[in-house]
Structure formats: C-alpha cells, structure tokens
Design an enzyme around this catalytic site. Sequence first.
Site, PDB file in Angstrom:
ATOM      1  N   ASP A 177       0.907  -1.145   0.000  1.00 31.10           N
ATOM      2  CA  ASP A 177       0.000   0.000   0.000  1.00 31.10           C
ATOM      3  C   ASP A 177       0.942   1.189   0.000  1.00 31.10           C
ATOM      4  O   ASP A 177       1.597   1.467   1.016  1.00 31.10           O
ATOM      5  CB  ASP A 177      -0.871  -0.002   1.265  1.00 31.10           C
ATOM      6  CG  ASP A 177      -1.830   1.174   1.255  1.00 31.10           C
ATOM      7  OD1 ASP A 177      -1.380   2.297   0.945  1.00 31.10           O
ATOM      8  OD2 ASP A 177      -3.021   0.989   1.539  1.00 31.10           O
ATOM      9  N   HIS A 178       1.052   1.878  -1.125  1.00 30.80           N
ATOM     10  CA  HIS A 178       2.155   2.846  -1.218  1.00 30.80           C
ATOM     11  C   HIS A 178       2.005   3.992  -0.220  1.00 30.80           C
ATOM     12  O   HIS A 178       2.959   4.697   0.068  1.00 30.80           O
ATOM     13  CB  HIS A 178       2.342   3.344  -2.665  1.00 30.80           C
ATOM     14  CG  HIS A 178       1.386   4.415  -3.090  1.00 30.80           C
ATOM     15  ND1 HIS A 178       0.112   4.155  -3.521  1.00 30.80           N
ATOM     16  CD2 HIS A 178       1.512   5.757  -3.155  1.00 30.80           C
ATOM     17  CE1 HIS A 178      -0.490   5.284  -3.845  1.00 30.80           C
ATOM     18  NE2 HIS A 178       0.338   6.277  -3.624  1.00 30.80           N
ATOM     19  N   HIS A 240      -5.825   2.807   1.317  1.00 23.70           N
ATOM     20  CA  HIS A 240      -5.044   3.958   1.803  1.00 23.70           C
ATOM     21  C   HIS A 240      -5.704   4.648   2.997  1.00 23.70           C
ATOM     22  O   HIS A 240      -5.065   4.947   4.002  1.00 23.70           O
ATOM     23  CB  HIS A 240      -4.844   4.989   0.686  1.00 23.70           C
ATOM     24  CG  HIS A 240      -4.235   4.434  -0.572  1.00 23.70           C
ATOM     25  ND1 HIS A 240      -3.301   3.433  -0.564  1.00 23.70           N
ATOM     26  CD2 HIS A 240      -4.421   4.754  -1.875  1.00 23.70           C
ATOM     27  CE1 HIS A 240      -2.934   3.162  -1.815  1.00 23.70           C
ATOM     28  NE2 HIS A 240      -3.609   3.952  -2.623  1.00 23.70           N
TER      29      HIS A 240
HETATM   30  C1  BG6 Z   1      -3.653   4.969  -6.094  1.00 27.64           C
HETATM   31  C2  BG6 Z   1      -5.038   5.042  -6.650  1.00 27.64           C
HETATM   32  O1  BG6 Z   1      -3.499   3.821  -5.301  1.00 27.64           O
HETATM   33  O2  BG6 Z   1      -3.408   6.126  -5.313  1.00 27.64           O
HETATM   34  C3  BG6 Z   1      -5.221   6.300  -7.469  1.00 27.64           C
HETATM   35  O3  BG6 Z   1      -5.288   3.893  -7.454  1.00 27.64           O
HETATM   36  C4  BG6 Z   1      -4.868   7.516  -6.663  1.00 27.64           C
HETATM   37  O4  BG6 Z   1      -6.546   6.408  -7.963  1.00 27.64           O
HETATM   38  C5  BG6 Z   1      -3.495   7.340  -6.030  1.00 27.64           C
HETATM   39  O5  BG6 Z   1      -4.868   8.637  -7.530  1.00 27.64           O
HETATM   40  C6  BG6 Z   1      -3.181   8.473  -5.075  1.00 27.64           C
HETATM   41  O6  BG6 Z   1      -1.851   8.363  -4.671  1.00 27.64           O
HETATM   42  P1  BG6 Z   1      -0.990   9.633  -4.321  1.00 27.64           P
HETATM   43  O7  BG6 Z   1       0.325   9.072  -3.890  1.00 27.64           O
HETATM   44  O8  BG6 Z   1      -0.916  10.481  -5.559  1.00 27.64           O
HETATM   45  O9  BG6 Z   1      -1.714  10.345  -3.218  1.00 27.64           O
END
Ligand code: BG6
Length: 484
Positions: A177-178, A240
Amino acid sequence: MVSRVIPVDPFDLIIFGGTGDLARRKILPALFRRFCAGQMGNGARVIGAARGEMDTEAYRDFVRDSVLEFDDNAECAAKNLDSFLNQISYVTLDARGDAGWSELAGLMMPGRVRAFYFSVGPGLFGDLATRLHEYDMADADTRIVVEKPFGRDLETAKALNAILARHFDEGQIYRIDHYLGKETVQNLMAIRFGNMLFEPLWNSQYIDHIQITVAESGGVGKRGGYYDKAGAMRDMMQNHMMQLLCLIAMEPPAKFDPDAVRDEKLKVIRALDPVPSGDVVRGQYEGTAQLQGYRNEVESRDTQTESFVAIKAQIGNWRWAGTPFYMRTGKRLRDRASEIAVVFKHAPHSIFGMEAGSHRNILTIRLQPNEGIELGVTIKEPGPGGMRLVDVPLDMTFAEALGDDQTDSPDAYERLIMDVVRGDQTLFMRGDEVEAAWRWTDPIIKSWEDKNIAPILYATGSSGPDDALMLMHRDGRRWREIKP
Ligand code: BG6
C-alpha cells in the site's frame, strides 16, 4: 538534510509486468534513485519480464526513457544512468505458458536476495506463483511483492491469499500500500509514539472528532477502465484511507516490528462498527466547459461508480467510543490536499466568559503537499482592554524545519522496495489485515448495489457533494477547507 543510506545485501529484483505503467512510472524511477543514493551497488540486478518480444538493449532504452520522464534529478541521470542500465536485463515470458521460464531460471544466482514483483493484474498471481515453484526459482529467501487492488471484495481477497499461501509463507509476501511508504504517513507513528505530549490526550475524553481527507484535483484520466470497476471505495477507502485510520487510532505497539505494528492495526479494523447507510455519501464529478465529467472520461453514460466517498466511522473500543472519524476522498476536488485533523474538545469551562469566544485546539498533520504539522493554540489577542482570545498556529513545515527540500525526500516506492530487499514487512499489509478491511467495506458497497443507490453529482473543483458537508453539519461540526 541528506538521508542516511543503509547498505543492503546484493539482490535480484524481477519485475513481472516490467513494461507496464507502474514499472515505467514508479518502480524503475524509484530503483534508479536508490542507485544514485548508492544502494544498488554489490552487483544488484533488475530483470524485467513481460510478454512483449524485445531484447535487453531495447528494454534498457525503455528504462532510460522512463527514468528521464519520471525522475527529475537530471544531474544524477547524466552521471549514473548508463551504469544503472548495465545492471538491467529483460526476458520475454508468458505468465500462463512455459515460454521464457527456463531462460529466466537460468539467470538466477544462488546466495542473494531474490524478489519477484508481481506488477500485473491479480488474475495472474496464481500462474506466476505456480511457475516460480515449477521452475525452482523460489526458496526460503525469496520474496514476492504484490500490488493493490488485492481483490475486489472479501471473497476474492481470501482466494488470492489462499493462492499465494499455497506457495509462499506469509513472511515472504509483501502486499504494497504505497501510502505506508510515504514519509509523512510514517511520521504519524513518530509523532504519536515519539512524543509524550500527545498520548495522554489521545482518546475520546479529549478528542471531539478526527477528520481524514485525501483530496485529489485530477480525474481518472487514462485509468478509466480499471477505475470504473473499482470506484473510490475500493480504490482508496479500503486501503489507503484505512491505513491512515489505523495509524492514527491504533494502540501503541510494544515495538516497531512488523507483527507488533500489524497486530495493532488489525485490532482497529476489527473494532470498526458497521456503517449505517445514512453515514456514507458517494459522489461522482460532473464536467465543466474545459474538463470532461466522470461519465465521459470512463466512456459510460450510465455508470454508477463513485469518484468520491465520505464516511462517518466509529471505532467501538474504550479509547474511541464516542469520537467519530470522518473520512473523505475523491477526485476532481478543489485541490490536491491530504491531511488528518485531530480536533480536540472545548475546555470544560471558560474563565474568560462568553465574550472571549469559543476556541479549541486542532492538531493538523499535512500529508501532502507542503508536508508538516500544525497545532492550533489559543492565546490572548494583543492589545489593551479586555481579554479577547485568538487561535494561532504553531506551524512546522518539515522542509523548513529539517532544512530538507522535496528532492531529498524518498518516494514511497523507494522506501518500500528497499524494505523488501531488507526483509522488513512493517510497512506492508498482512493478509488478515486486508481481509478485515474488506469485511468492513463489503456491506457498504453491497448496500449501494442492493438498493441501486446512484452517486450524487458534484461540481468539478468543489469540495464534493453537499450531502458530504451535511454529514458533519448535522453533528454540529464542519469539514476543514480543502487547501494545500
Ligand atoms: C492509487 C489510486 O493507489 O493512489 C489512485 O489507485 C490515486 O486512484 C493514487 O490517484 C493516489 O496516490 P498519491 O500518492 O498520488 O496520493
């Protein structure tokens, strides 16, 4: 401030889906940045694998283009790109057949960390896991990395967990989960558990409510095909947003180690009350003269998928009973701004009388952009005559406080990939955690489907549907403004 680089053992990272969008935008540029930081010495190798016919030279060109497009450190690129490319090779491979597997197996070297990155749709996880075993490429030191979406509901997530468990131990599976790789998200733990100041107040006795906002200004863009089958609930809330909720609400783990942290997160998810339908709002953005609406972007006139969701969540445990967590996330909102605001209760009694006004402390953790924390404190308004109070921020922007600039702050993928190599699962989701999150989100999605509830349209550039504002107004509370 230059980040400290911890050396890692020699490793091989094999990217299935090596020519895909995620590899191009995130994985390869992240690896290059780690190379520039000196963490890919010792002959570390990256092997791209995908169906497309190409040789290593052509793949190196692909990697070069991706680094030049998605990494903005031109100085490092000029100095290091060629040496980085020398550590990269490519194998044409069919995940569902046998083509390419013997060649890949022939490249493996004993005695080094081996990580297979499944940067492909979940439909291929089983095939890849099986072939890795058939071709004798997996041993006790092997790790696999899988991306979200991890299933689309509890049932599919369980099936995926079962497929992976057939070939790998839980300790070898790294579910990304990044958000957990973001510096500011890790900072939530540092702020909570590195300071004495907050913990005694961190409960429903002192905290009125908590707001979690992850707002995006962009639309679904080219990802409409995937997104329209997912929606904000599956794309952001189940993973997230849930992780942010866990980190802000969990009990202090005994130590910062993978299972201690994940056990505490799991307890939060399991303590979440089911959400009544009146406590959820789903929305979909409309177009403007300049920008297409959601329906046009995904090319489906009658799509019922939500691009926005707001939820009032309650955690049924001693710490949080009575303190709601309001969460909202959506696309094409006013700004790209993500924050967590911890809104404390009013002082029990005002010695200054009514004219001093009503004040309370708010601790805001800005996740992105302009990362930092701000504590709203109440002081006397300067000047003679009476005691008037005013709220002022104690504001700490991390970049200023640490003398850092954005280029020094590693991207989430850099941190997470290196954690895989180090064998540290703290910032990865465990199988039971993912299942528990689906167990909570499934009934919400199911009730939309059963009742055929359409999303409420909201204007591009707004704060989402008015009903989301009402979710708080009816409780005598209001959302903070969405601004970076
Ligand atoms: C991704 C989603 O996991 O996270 C995207 O699939 C979203 O829809 C993105 O835009 C948001 O990530 P960040 O790092 O730009 O906040």
